[in-house]
Design a protein around this motif. Structure first.
Motif, PDB file in Angstrom:
ATOM      1  N   ALA A 171      -2.205   4.583   4.762  1.00  0.00           N
ATOM      2  CA  ALA A 171      -1.947   6.021   4.524  1.00  0.00           C
ATOM      3  C   ALA A 171      -2.373   6.520   3.178  1.00  0.00           C
ATOM      4  O   ALA A 171      -2.598   5.681   2.191  1.00  0.00           O
ATOM      5  CB  ALA A 171      -0.598   6.298   4.726  1.00  0.00           C
ATOM      6  N   MET A 172      -2.543   7.816   3.253  1.00  0.00           N
ATOM      7  CA  MET A 172      -2.837   8.414   1.868  1.00  0.00           C
ATOM      8  C   MET A 172      -1.686   8.889   1.248  1.00  0.00           C
ATOM      9  O   MET A 172      -1.775   9.488  -0.132  1.00  0.00           O
ATOM     10  CB  MET A 172      -4.017   9.507   1.860  1.00  0.00           C
ATOM     11  CG  MET A 172      -5.341   8.925   2.154  1.00  0.00           C
ATOM     12  SD  MET A 172      -5.912   7.711   1.069  1.00  0.00           S
ATOM     13  CE  MET A 172      -6.477   8.858  -0.547  1.00  0.00           C
ATOM     14  N   LYS A 201     -13.966   3.459   2.320  1.00  0.00           N
ATOM     15  CA  LYS A 201     -13.020   4.585   1.497  1.00  0.00           C
ATOM     16  C   LYS A 201     -13.882   5.336   0.767  1.00  0.00           C
ATOM     17  O   LYS A 201     -14.801   5.075  -0.172  1.00  0.00           O
ATOM     18  CB  LYS A 201     -11.894   3.871   0.602  1.00  0.00           C
ATOM     19  CG  LYS A 201     -10.885   5.306   0.336  1.00  0.00           C
ATOM     20  CD  LYS A 201      -9.913   4.303  -0.576  1.00  0.00           C
ATOM     21  CE  LYS A 201      -8.765   5.623  -0.835  1.00  0.00           C
ATOM     22  NZ  LYS A 201      -7.709   5.147  -1.545  1.00  0.00           N
ATOM     23  N   ALA A 241       3.643   1.610  -4.465  1.00  0.00           N
ATOM     24  CA  ALA A 241       2.995   1.279  -3.578  1.00  0.00           C
ATOM     25  C   ALA A 241       3.765  -0.159  -2.915  1.00  0.00           C
ATOM     26  O   ALA A 241       4.281  -0.948  -3.859  1.00  0.00           O
ATOM     27  CB  ALA A 241       1.507   0.840  -3.441  1.00  0.00           C
ATOM     28  N   GLY A 268      -2.973  -1.052   1.910  1.00  0.00           N
ATOM     29  CA  GLY A 268      -3.368  -0.216   0.915  1.00  0.00           C
ATOM     30  C   GLY A 268      -4.664   0.172   1.364  1.00  0.00           C
ATOM     31  O   GLY A 268      -5.507  -0.398   1.646  1.00  0.00           O
ATOM     32  N   THR A 269      -4.834   1.577   0.821  1.00  0.00           N
ATOM     33  CA  THR A 269      -6.568   2.073   1.179  1.00  0.00           C
ATOM     34  C   THR A 269      -7.463   1.530   0.257  1.00  0.00           C
ATOM     35  O   THR A 269      -8.636   1.670   0.789  1.00  0.00           O
ATOM     36  CB  THR A 269      -6.413   3.669   1.034  1.00  0.00           C
ATOM     37  OG1 THR A 269      -5.838   4.167  -0.033  1.00  0.00           O
ATOM     38  CG2 THR A 269      -5.461   4.240   2.525  1.00  0.00           C
ATOM     39  N   ASP A 270      -7.026   1.229  -0.864  1.00  0.00           N
ATOM     40  CA  ASP A 270      -8.044   1.046  -2.041  1.00  0.00           C
ATOM     41  C   ASP A 270      -9.012  -0.184  -1.820  1.00  0.00           C
ATOM     42  O   ASP A 270     -10.102  -0.279  -1.923  1.00  0.00           O
ATOM     43  CB  ASP A 270      -7.420   0.736  -3.350  1.00  0.00           C
ATOM     44  CG  ASP A 270      -6.740   2.109  -3.897  1.00  0.00           C
ATOM     45  OD1 ASP A 270      -7.190   3.188  -3.253  1.00  0.00           O
ATOM     46  OD2 ASP A 270      -6.201   1.940  -4.833  1.00  0.00           O
ATOM     47  N   TYR A 295       4.048   7.051  -7.094  1.00  0.00           N
ATOM     48  CA  TYR A 295       4.949   6.319  -6.395  1.00  0.00           C
ATOM     49  C   TYR A 295       4.670   4.722  -6.646  1.00  0.00           C
ATOM     50  O   TYR A 295       3.720   4.440  -7.194  1.00  0.00           O
ATOM     51  CB  TYR A 295       4.721   6.603  -4.813  1.00  0.00           C
ATOM     52  CG  TYR A 295       3.210   6.363  -4.578  1.00  0.00           C
ATOM     53  CD1 TYR A 295       3.020   5.323  -3.864  1.00  0.00           C
ATOM     54  CD2 TYR A 295       2.462   7.612  -4.562  1.00  0.00           C
ATOM     55  CE1 TYR A 295       1.472   5.124  -3.772  1.00  0.00           C
ATOM     56  CE2 TYR A 295       1.029   7.500  -4.173  1.00  0.00           C
ATOM     57  CZ  TYR A 295       0.681   6.112  -3.758  1.00  0.00           C
ATOM     58  OH  TYR A 295      -0.621   5.782  -3.675  1.00  0.00           O
ATOM     59  N   ILE A 348       2.458  -5.183  -1.844  1.00  0.00           N
ATOM     60  CA  ILE A 348       1.662  -5.011  -3.174  1.00  0.00           C
ATOM     61  C   ILE A 348       0.664  -3.672  -3.111  1.00  0.00           C
ATOM     62  O   ILE A 348       0.437  -3.268  -2.013  1.00  0.00           O
ATOM     63  CB  ILE A 348       0.699  -6.270  -3.659  1.00  0.00           C
ATOM     64  CG1 ILE A 348      -0.336  -6.559  -2.374  1.00  0.00           C
ATOM     65  CG2 ILE A 348       1.468  -7.498  -3.618  1.00  0.00           C
ATOM     66  CD1 ILE A 348      -1.380  -7.559  -2.755  1.00  0.00           C
ATOM     67  N   ASP A 349       0.509  -3.333  -4.214  1.00  0.00           N
ATOM     68  CA  ASP A 349      -0.611  -2.319  -4.306  1.00  0.00           C
ATOM     69  C   ASP A 349      -1.856  -2.876  -4.056  1.00  0.00           C
ATOM     70  O   ASP A 349      -2.171  -4.131  -4.911  1.00  0.00           O
ATOM     71  CB  ASP A 349      -0.506  -1.856  -5.588  1.00  0.00           C
ATOM     72  CG  ASP A 349      -1.495  -0.573  -5.829  1.00  0.00           C
ATOM     73  OD1 ASP A 349      -2.679  -0.533  -5.435  1.00  0.00           O
ATOM     74  OD2 ASP A 349      -1.153   0.607  -6.566  1.00  0.00           O
ATOM     75  N   SER A 350      -2.732  -2.330  -3.045  1.00  0.00           N
ATOM     76  CA  SER A 350      -3.861  -3.357  -2.575  1.00  0.00           C
ATOM     77  C   SER A 350      -4.871  -3.518  -3.843  1.00  0.00           C
ATOM     78  O   SER A 350      -5.986  -4.184  -3.834  1.00  0.00           O
ATOM     79  CB  SER A 350      -4.562  -2.692  -1.470  1.00  0.00           C
ATOM     80  OG  SER A 350      -5.405  -1.830  -1.655  1.00  0.00           O
ATOM     81  N   SER A 351      -5.130  -2.566  -4.784  1.00  0.00           N
ATOM     82  CA  SER A 351      -5.818  -3.010  -5.937  1.00  0.00           C
ATOM     83  C   SER A 351      -5.494  -4.154  -6.619  1.00  0.00           C
ATOM     84  O   SER A 351      -6.401  -4.789  -7.336  1.00  0.00           O
ATOM     85  CB  SER A 351      -5.739  -1.763  -7.189  1.00  0.00           C
ATOM     86  OG  SER A 351      -4.368  -1.782  -7.638  1.00  0.00           O
ATOM     87  N   GLY A 411       0.783  -1.354  -0.084  1.00  0.00           N
ATOM     88  CA  GLY A 411       0.025   0.022   0.073  1.00  0.00           C
ATOM     89  C   GLY A 411       0.956   1.317  -0.011  1.00  0.00           C
ATOM     90  O   GLY A 411       2.237   1.355  -0.026  1.00  0.00           O
ATOM     91  N   THR A 412       0.055   2.423  -0.073  1.00  0.00           N
ATOM     92  CA  THR A 412       0.941   3.704  -0.007  1.00  0.00           C
ATOM     93  C   THR A 412       1.454   3.980   1.191  1.00  0.00           C
ATOM     94  O   THR A 412       2.598   4.392   1.227  1.00  0.00           O
ATOM     95  CB  THR A 412      -0.289   4.845  -0.047  1.00  0.00           C
ATOM     96  OG1 THR A 412      -0.831   4.600  -1.689  1.00  0.00           O
ATOM     97  CG2 THR A 412       0.251   6.246  -0.175  1.00  0.00           C
TER      98      THR A 412
HETATM   99  C1  SIN Z   1      -3.202   0.627  -2.214  1.00  0.00           C
HETATM  100  O1  SIN Z   1      -4.389   0.611  -2.205  1.00  0.00           O
HETATM  101  O2  SIN Z   1      -2.175  -0.048  -2.258  1.00  0.00           O
HETATM  102  C2  SIN Z   1      -2.499   2.130  -3.001  1.00  0.00           C
HETATM  103  C3  SIN Z   1      -3.506   3.271  -2.395  1.00  0.00           C
HETATM  104  C4  SIN Z   1      -3.156   3.589  -1.057  1.00  0.00           C
HETATM  105  O3  SIN Z   1      -2.716   2.841  -0.350  1.00  0.00           O
HETATM  106  O4  SIN Z   1      -3.678   4.822  -0.671  1.00  0.00           O
END
Ligand code: SIN
Length: 308
Positions: free
Chosen positions: A112-113, A158, A24, A86-88, A22, A52-55, A7-8
């Motif tokens: 985090a954002m 989110k 992630a 990650g937030t996503d 960036y 990983i990027d959570s997407s 994540g971010t």
């Molecule tokens: C993610 O979800 O991995 C990227 C975006 C984020 O964490 O804000």
């Protein structure tokens, strides 16, 4: 115990000062802990389960995460577990963990954002708040510590793609606030979940397919029908407003139900879910309640796994 998934919060940008552009998940969990001076000297173990990027979150990683969280919670010396994410897709993982881990100790997700390399990253404070909460006696359940607030994992969503205030708990509101280092508890901690632990024993390759279809002006039923033809055993409709569904999509959903596909009706509205009792044709479809469409998909997936 801090378990990193990416994540971010673990993001690193090559352009100085960048909030976007960036990578992630670039940093390991230990590096995130080391970057918070206030955590120095605390008894913290850190492990990177994924970066990983959570997407890109997937079911296999969910299973590995749920197993790791449960294993660490079972250790008598572990007060609680923090999951950086990650937030996503955090709201989906939170629901999954709620149902697959009996969190009698705190399981505190955080995120985090802004990437860790930003001039003023939000991750370090969020991680400090998460660790502090995870070490607080009497706390239980899957939670999110983010932006000075604590939310129930099953209630969080989110609501913004860029701002620091990216999460709410909809109508339910936060469970607690972190104010000047003190925890101001507003509501009782969530019930301990874990009702779908058995799902972890089913190989993910055998998990039923559950897809999400959005209702909108000019919606068609063909997309939903194609998903069913491609093997979907569950469909969540991200309905308009209070879970209303375009008549063309509704017809396809009813046809799918007649073939044994389970259909749930959620709301695509940013805040709030479906309040039942409308009496319209679409109201005959079971509602997903307060869950977002993505959370409703996780619940339906686990429901199908439980009954398989
Ligand atoms: C993610 O979800 O991995 C990227 C975006 C984020 O964490 O804000």
């Amino acid at each position: 115990m801090v378990i990193g998934t990416g994540g971010t919060i673990a993001g690193a940008a090559t352009r100085p000062g960048a909030h976007l552009g960036y990578q992630a998940g670039a940093l390991a969990a230990q590096a995130l802990v080391d970057a918070v001076p206030a955590l120095a000297g605390r008894a913290i173990e850190a492990h990177s389960l994924a970066q990983i990027d959570s997407s890109d979150m997937d079911h296999a990683t969910w299973v590995a995460l749920a197993r790791a969280v449960a294993a660490h919670l079972a250790r008598p010396e572990v007060a609680g577990v923090v999951v950086t994410h990650g937030t996503d897709t955090l709201e989906e993982t939170a629901v999954f963990l709620h149902h697959t881990v009996a969190a009698t100790k705190p399981v505190v997700m955080t995120a985090a954002m802004r990437p860790a390399t930003a001039p003023s990253p939000d991750g370090p404070q969020n991680l400090l708040d998460a660790v502090t909460l995870a070490a607080t006696p009497g706390v239980q359940g899957v939670l999110l510590a983010f932006g000075g607030a604590v939310y129930a994992g099953t209630e969080v969503r989110k609501v913004h793609g860029y701002r620091l205030e990216a999460f709410t708990a909809g109508d339910a509101g936060p469970l607690a606030l972190r104010q000047d280092g003190r925890l101001r508890v507003l509501r009782a901690w969530p019930m301990v979940g874990g009702d779908a632990v058995a799902a972890l024993a089913v190989p993910v390759a055998d998990w039923p397919v559950v897809d999400i279809v959005t209702s909108h002006a000019g919606a068609r039923g063909e997309g939903l029908a194609a998903l069913v033809a491609a093997g979907a055993r569950g469909i969540v409709i991200a309905g308009t407003g209070n879970g209303s569904v375009h008549h063309a999509l509704l017809a396809a959903a009813e046809a799918a139900q007649a073939r044994g596909v389970r259909v749930r009706r959620a709301s695509r509205c940013m805040a709030g879910g479906v309040v039942e009792g409308g009496g319209r044709a679409a109201d005959a479809l079971p509602s997903a309640g307060d869950a977002t469409p993505a959370q409703a998909r996780v619940r339906l997936l686990l429901e199908l796994l439980r009954s398989s």
